[in-house]
Design an enzyme around this catalytic site. Structure first.
Site, short mmCIF file in Angstrom:
data_model
loop_
_atom_site.label_atom_id
_atom_site.label_comp_id
_atom_site.label_asym_id
_atom_site.label_seq_id
_atom_site.Cartn_x
_atom_site.Cartn_y
_atom_site.Cartn_z
N SER A 41 -25.62 -28.60 -11.02
CA SER A 41 -26.31 -29.70 -12.18
C SER A 41 -25.78 -29.03 -13.50
O SER A 41 -26.67 -28.33 -14.03
CB SER A 41 -27.79 -29.37 -11.76
OG SER A 41 -28.45 -28.30 -11.94
N HIS A 146 -29.04 -30.14 -5.46
CA HIS A 146 -28.75 -29.02 -4.53
C HIS A 146 -29.33 -29.43 -2.98
O HIS A 146 -29.16 -28.75 -2.28
CB HIS A 146 -29.91 -28.05 -4.95
CG HIS A 146 -29.57 -27.19 -6.33
ND1 HIS A 146 -30.12 -26.43 -7.06
CD2 HIS A 146 -28.35 -27.54 -7.31
CE1 HIS A 146 -29.54 -26.06 -8.16
NE2 HIS A 146 -28.46 -26.60 -8.35
N GLN A 154 -35.71 -30.59 -9.08
CA GLN A 154 -34.71 -29.59 -8.64
C GLN A 154 -35.04 -28.44 -7.94
O GLN A 154 -34.94 -28.04 -6.79
CB GLN A 154 -33.75 -29.12 -9.51
CG GLN A 154 -32.33 -28.59 -9.09
CD GLN A 154 -31.32 -28.12 -10.01
OE1 GLN A 154 -30.77 -29.15 -10.39
NE2 GLN A 154 -31.37 -27.06 -10.79
N GLU A 155 -35.99 -27.56 -8.26
CA GLU A 155 -36.54 -26.43 -7.96
C GLU A 155 -38.12 -25.86 -8.00
O GLU A 155 -38.63 -26.26 -9.24
CB GLU A 155 -35.80 -25.26 -8.63
CG GLU A 155 -34.25 -25.28 -8.23
CD GLU A 155 -33.75 -24.47 -9.47
OE1 GLU A 155 -34.09 -23.39 -9.74
OE2 GLU A 155 -32.30 -24.59 -9.63
N GLU A 197 -29.51 -23.34 -2.63
CA GLU A 197 -30.18 -22.15 -2.82
C GLU A 197 -31.00 -21.35 -1.88
O GLU A 197 -31.61 -20.38 -2.24
CB GLU A 197 -30.53 -22.35 -4.39
CG GLU A 197 -29.55 -22.60 -5.57
CD GLU A 197 -30.09 -22.54 -6.78
OE1 GLU A 197 -31.64 -22.53 -6.84
OE2 GLU A 197 -29.55 -22.75 -7.64
N ASP A 233 -37.94 -25.73 -11.73
CA ASP A 233 -36.74 -26.35 -12.83
C ASP A 233 -36.64 -27.66 -12.53
O ASP A 233 -36.10 -28.26 -11.45
CB ASP A 233 -35.53 -25.56 -12.47
CG ASP A 233 -34.37 -25.97 -13.35
OD1 ASP A 233 -34.43 -26.78 -13.91
OD2 ASP A 233 -33.19 -25.57 -12.79
N GLU A 274 -38.54 -25.08 -16.41
CA GLU A 274 -37.28 -24.88 -17.04
C GLU A 274 -36.69 -26.52 -17.12
O GLU A 274 -37.10 -27.23 -16.19
CB GLU A 274 -36.48 -24.34 -16.00
CG GLU A 274 -34.66 -24.25 -16.51
CD GLU A 274 -34.03 -23.36 -15.17
OE1 GLU A 274 -34.60 -22.28 -14.86
OE2 GLU A 274 -32.80 -23.73 -15.30
N ASP A 301 -32.00 -24.42 -19.96
CA ASP A 301 -30.85 -24.05 -19.47
C ASP A 301 -29.93 -24.90 -19.94
O ASP A 301 -29.07 -24.67 -20.83
CB ASP A 301 -31.18 -24.27 -17.98
CG ASP A 301 -29.93 -24.40 -17.18
OD1 ASP A 301 -28.77 -23.61 -17.73
OD2 ASP A 301 -30.09 -24.62 -15.91
N LYS A 326 -26.72 -17.56 -18.25
CA LYS A 326 -25.80 -17.83 -17.10
C LYS A 326 -24.45 -17.40 -17.77
O LYS A 326 -23.81 -18.43 -18.50
CB LYS A 326 -25.75 -19.20 -16.42
CG LYS A 326 -27.00 -19.63 -15.71
CD LYS A 326 -26.73 -21.24 -15.52
CE LYS A 326 -27.93 -21.48 -14.47
NZ LYS A 326 -28.03 -23.06 -14.47
N HIS A 354 -28.48 -16.99 -11.65
CA HIS A 354 -27.52 -17.19 -10.70
C HIS A 354 -27.18 -18.68 -10.81
O HIS A 354 -27.65 -19.29 -11.40
CB HIS A 354 -27.85 -16.99 -9.19
CG HIS A 354 -29.02 -18.12 -8.66
ND1 HIS A 354 -29.48 -18.17 -7.27
CD2 HIS A 354 -29.75 -18.89 -9.28
CE1 HIS A 354 -30.45 -19.13 -7.32
NE2 HIS A 354 -30.86 -19.61 -8.51
N ARG A 355 -26.18 -19.21 -10.04
CA ARG A 355 -25.93 -20.71 -9.99
C ARG A 355 -25.99 -21.21 -8.45
O ARG A 355 -26.20 -20.35 -7.71
CB ARG A 355 -24.44 -20.88 -10.19
CG ARG A 355 -23.84 -20.39 -11.68
CD ARG A 355 -24.72 -21.05 -12.76
NE ARG A 355 -24.68 -22.33 -13.05
CZ ARG A 355 -24.01 -23.19 -14.02
NH1 ARG A 355 -23.37 -22.59 -14.78
NH2 ARG A 355 -24.37 -24.26 -13.81
N SER A 356 -26.06 -22.32 -8.41
CA SER A 356 -26.46 -22.90 -6.97
C SER A 356 -25.14 -22.72 -6.01
O SER A 356 -25.25 -22.32 -5.04
CB SER A 356 -26.67 -24.58 -7.07
OG SER A 356 -25.77 -25.15 -7.78
N LYS A 377 -33.68 -15.31 -12.12
CA LYS A 377 -33.78 -16.32 -11.13
C LYS A 377 -32.88 -16.12 -10.15
O LYS A 377 -31.31 -16.50 -10.53
CB LYS A 377 -33.69 -17.66 -12.28
CG LYS A 377 -33.58 -18.85 -11.04
CD LYS A 377 -34.02 -20.12 -11.83
CE LYS A 377 -32.83 -20.92 -12.02
NZ LYS A 377 -33.11 -22.34 -12.25
#
Ligand code: PGA
Ligand code: ZN
Length: 404
Positions: A41, A146, A154-155, A197, A233, A274, A301, A326, A354-356, A377
């Site tokens: 994303s 994800h 998403q999260e 993730e 997120d 986020e 983000d 990031k 991090h990234r996915s 994160k």
């Protein structure tokens, strides 16, 4: 002794099975290795991860046009190295070299410099006063880009606010396990999977999912004896199209979206949210932060993409009270540090992320400690996630020992 003698680059796998790069920087007295992750994303304003001709082309270009220029440069001169990378790329978004190639080189260089000086990276970058460890923010349930068939949001994460990073990391892992148990009880006949993730994926309504995660946080918190709070997120740019936020059960305009997010923050005592709005809607962000910023960390983000100018604009508008960091969104360590500094000077919290699609590189754990970032994160489970968490545990142990 601190001059670069050799540079190597190779293609490696990321956690999604896609190719990415790892770079080695050698000097006579030490070396550094770093690799770069990739997002799914991704923000529209991030630098380009790889040139359009692909990873193999990026590697060849690096070997022919970048590596030779780095030979004899001094690893201690991080800013010089980073500005040469920007110069050699020649575009304004790393589209020629690839931001992933650049960031791996930049971080490998910092690690080589730390090695040469005999210091751990967090100490080299942050100095003797880099002693605070970040709170771990870990994804326990998810969907969006994800996962297949999960929530629109998403999260769904936990942030454990323990006294040590170690106890907080283990508390997040417990929340992850409790979420699994609750999902099994709720859907005894369904398959339950994991997303990119390592967060659980189930076919659920967005708010139903939040309720489950909030309950799991509370349950673990009650036994742990410290606060563990739910976070989101929303990755709202992925939902936003033609002026509306599109959910499976309907669409919301900006006002409705702000109201929806405010309701979630109030009802579930969210500690952090986020990307609640579209990546270009600085004004919408200001409205939301004005309403809820005193009780919730609002993180940009895709809104900021770790870019110092977008962050400065956001600060001026009171868009959020925190920024996600990031390094591969901007392509160099120097740019990453500049953004963190501007954030802290203006009272914004920083969350290193991090990234996915990740590698086992654990550099972000060092960055979070070096610059006293509020949180890190980086998921809860999966080798590429625990690589960072376990490095944080090691760093914390070293800090505690050094304090006697
Ligand atoms: P990404 O997602 O790495 O796929 O961009 C992570 C995030 O949105 O924070
Ligand atoms: Zn995000």
């Amino acid at each position: 002794m601190t001059q670069i003698t050799e540079v190597a680059i190779r293609k490696i796998l990321d956690s999604r099975g896609n190719p990415t790069v790892e770079v080695d920087i050698y000097t006579q007295s030490g070396f550094g290795t770093a690799s770069a992750p990739s997002g799914a994303s991704t923000g529209a304003n991030e630098v380009t991860a790889f040139p359009t001709k692909g990873v193999d082309f990026a590697i060849q270009n690096f070997q022919e046009n970048v590596a030779p220029k780095l030979i004899d440069m001094d690893v201690i001169e991080q800013e010089e190295i980073d500005s040469i990378l920007v110069e050699l790329d020649g575009s304004d978004n790393f589209s020629n070299m690839g931001g992933n190639v650049s960031v791996a080189t930049s971080l490998a260089n910092a690690k080589a410099a730390a090695f040469v000086l005999g210091l751990p990276l967090y100490h080299y970058l942050g100095g003797a006063f880099a002693k605070r460890t970040p709170y771990p923010l870990g994804n326990v349930l998810g969907g969006g880009k994800h996962a297949v068939g999960g929530t629109d949001i998403q999260e769904y994460s936990a942030i454990a606010l323990g006294k040590t990073a170690k106890e907080s990391i283990f508390a997040n892992a417990q929340v992850h396990a409790h979420v699994k148990k609750r999902l099994k009880d709720k859907f005894p006949d369904s398959a339950i999977g994991k997303g990119d993730e390592g967060a659980w994926v189930a076919k659920m309504d967005n708010e139903e999912a939040l309720e489950l995660v909030a309950d799991a946080c509370k349950e673990v918190s009650d036994t742990a004896g410290f606060s563990i709070r739910p976070c989101l997120d929303i990755a709202a740019s992925e939902l936003f199209k033609d002026g509306y936020y599109h959910y499976k059960n309907g669409k919301l305009n900006t006002e409705d979206q702000i109201e929806f997010v405010t309701h979630l923050i109030d009802n579930y005592e969210l500690n952090l949210v986020e990307d609640p709005l579209d990546q270009e809607d600085f004004e919408g962000y200001s409205k939301l932060t004005k309403a809820v910023g005193s009780k919730c960390t609002i993180v940009g983000d895709d809104l900021f993409v770790t870019d110092v100018n977008r962050l400065k604009n956001g600060i001026q508008m009171g868009a959020t009270n925190a920024v996600l960091i990031k390094p591969n969104q901007v392509g160099t360590l120097t740019r990453t540090i500049e953004t963190i500094k501007v954030a802290h000077e203006n009272g914004y919290k920083t969350v290193v992320s991090h990234r996915s699609g990740e590698t086992t590189d654990s550099t972000i754990a060092h960055l979070a400690v070096a610059f006293g970032c509020h949180a890190i994160k980086t998921g809860v489970v999966g080798g590429e996630r625990t690589a960072k968490l376990n490095e944080l545990i090691r760093i914390e142990e070293e800090i505690i020992q050094s304090e006697g």
